[in-house]
Write a protein that holds these residues in place. Sequence first.
Motif, PDB file in Angstrom:
ATOM      1  N   VAL A 112      16.969 124.400  99.171  1.00 30.21           N
ATOM      2  CA  VAL A 112      18.150 123.533  99.088  1.00 30.21           C
ATOM      3  C   VAL A 112      17.732 122.088  98.874  1.00 30.21           C
ATOM      4  O   VAL A 112      18.226 121.399  97.971  1.00 30.21           O
ATOM      5  CB  VAL A 112      19.012 123.642 100.364  1.00 30.21           C
ATOM      6  N   VAL A 157      29.150 127.041  94.725  1.00 32.27           N
ATOM      7  CA  VAL A 157      28.258 126.716  95.846  1.00 32.27           C
ATOM      8  C   VAL A 157      28.615 127.551  97.072  1.00 32.27           C
ATOM      9  O   VAL A 157      27.738 128.118  97.741  1.00 32.27           O
ATOM     10  CB  VAL A 157      28.340 125.212  96.179  1.00 32.27           C
ATOM     11  N   VAL A 159      22.666 126.490  95.779  1.00 28.98           N
ATOM     12  CA  VAL A 159      23.514 125.636  96.621  1.00 28.98           C
ATOM     13  C   VAL A 159      23.067 124.178  96.523  1.00 28.98           C
ATOM     14  O   VAL A 159      23.880 123.269  96.346  1.00 28.98           O
ATOM     15  CB  VAL A 159      23.472 126.114  98.095  1.00 28.98           C
ATOM     16  N   GLY A 160      21.757 123.949  96.626  1.00 29.57           N
ATOM     17  CA  GLY A 160      21.241 122.590  96.545  1.00 29.57           C
ATOM     18  C   GLY A 160      21.524 121.946  95.199  1.00 29.57           C
ATOM     19  O   GLY A 160      21.967 120.786  95.127  1.00 29.57           O
ATOM     20  N   GLY A 165      26.242 130.456  98.689  1.00 30.30           N
ATOM     21  CA  GLY A 165      25.804 130.386 100.082  1.00 30.30           C
ATOM     22  C   GLY A 165      26.123 131.651 100.847  1.00 30.30           C
ATOM     23  O   GLY A 165      25.298 132.165 101.616  1.00 30.30           O
ATOM     24  N   ALA A 189      19.860 129.632  97.941  1.00 26.35           N
ATOM     25  CA  ALA A 189      19.726 128.312  98.550  1.00 26.35           C
ATOM     26  C   ALA A 189      19.466 127.244  97.489  1.00 26.35           C
ATOM     27  O   ALA A 189      20.034 126.146  97.530  1.00 26.35           O
ATOM     28  CB  ALA A 189      18.593 128.327  99.569  1.00 26.35           C
TER      29      ALA A 189
END
Length: 360
Positions: A30, A206, A247-248, A210, A244
């Motif tokens: 992330v 996102v 998401v980041g 997650g 992850a």
Amino acid sequence: MLTWLFNQLAQDHSAFNVFRYLTVRGICGVLTALGIFFVFGPAMIRKLSFYQIGQTVRDDGPPTHFDKVGTPTMGGGLILIAVMLSTLLWADLNNRFIWVILFTTTTFGVIGWIDDYRKLVDKDPRGMGSRNKFLCQSIAGLMASLFLYFTAQSPAEHMLLVPLFKDIALPLGWGFVVLSYLFIVGFSNAVNLTDGLDGLAIMPTVMVAGALGIFAYATGNSIYSGYLGIPYIPGVGEVLVFCAALVGAGLGFLWFNAYPAQVFMGDIGALSLGAAIGIVAVIVRQEIVLVIMGGVFVMETVSVILQVASFKLIGRRIFRMAPLHHHFEMKGWPEPRVIVRFWIISFILVLVGLATLKVR
């Protein structure tokens, strides 16, 4: 890459053992993807502006969109780079699931890049053309589906899990290939249709990514999967690192894409992100749950299908404009209101999807 290095270092220095944990590498994923956007995001926007790679707007679209003309687009290229680099750094590269996800995400990103390039640089309004684009998506989707089918190491990898019922798992056989193809290609186009307002597509992506990361972690852990009543699939836990990273990268992009947007993702971002969540859902065996959690994407797609079908069959439109978010704009909703309310709906649907882990 770094996982291998830290495993070597851990033989002499026990402190490096911390990087054996999926949760630690997920957090690193992330932060790495997020950091890439904070460092290179402004330069990307300047470059896109310098080369005049800007957004075009339909003449028959909502009037409020006319001031978006010229806003830099194809920012999804940096999303792709951030996700790929972060995953390569922190994931176990001996894992077959990681490579098929990277292949699918990159391939669909390339398809989107070609389409964007022809529209924005070559000034060809057709881009790749819908038939050519769909053909390329189909080939990539089938390749990924066939790879997963032939490399499966347990019957659980070909079963359709039904939410809320821990004892119902339907063997799919070759139907797995068809289902996987539909989810990869379908969600790729669904996210693309949703990407019409500032931040509208990226935040639900996102949230869904997650949640799928949580499913991946549970599915790849024999203890948690047994407790939750879901099939255990060795190696799937590593998919958490990719989720992850997504998401980041998504949060980093949102920093610049939030209303009023400084940059748009373009097809290169939308097609690759949709394909990514599609194939991850297939790998963690949660296709039905993805339909729930990705309900906003599903609604947008269904609204387009209904609009086209209604107009062709009876000559009337169901919505003022499709996809669905444009319908609410045409009703007079301000753009930020549409965006935030769709985000709230996505958040609720993701919570419902996560609840299926325990409610069985």
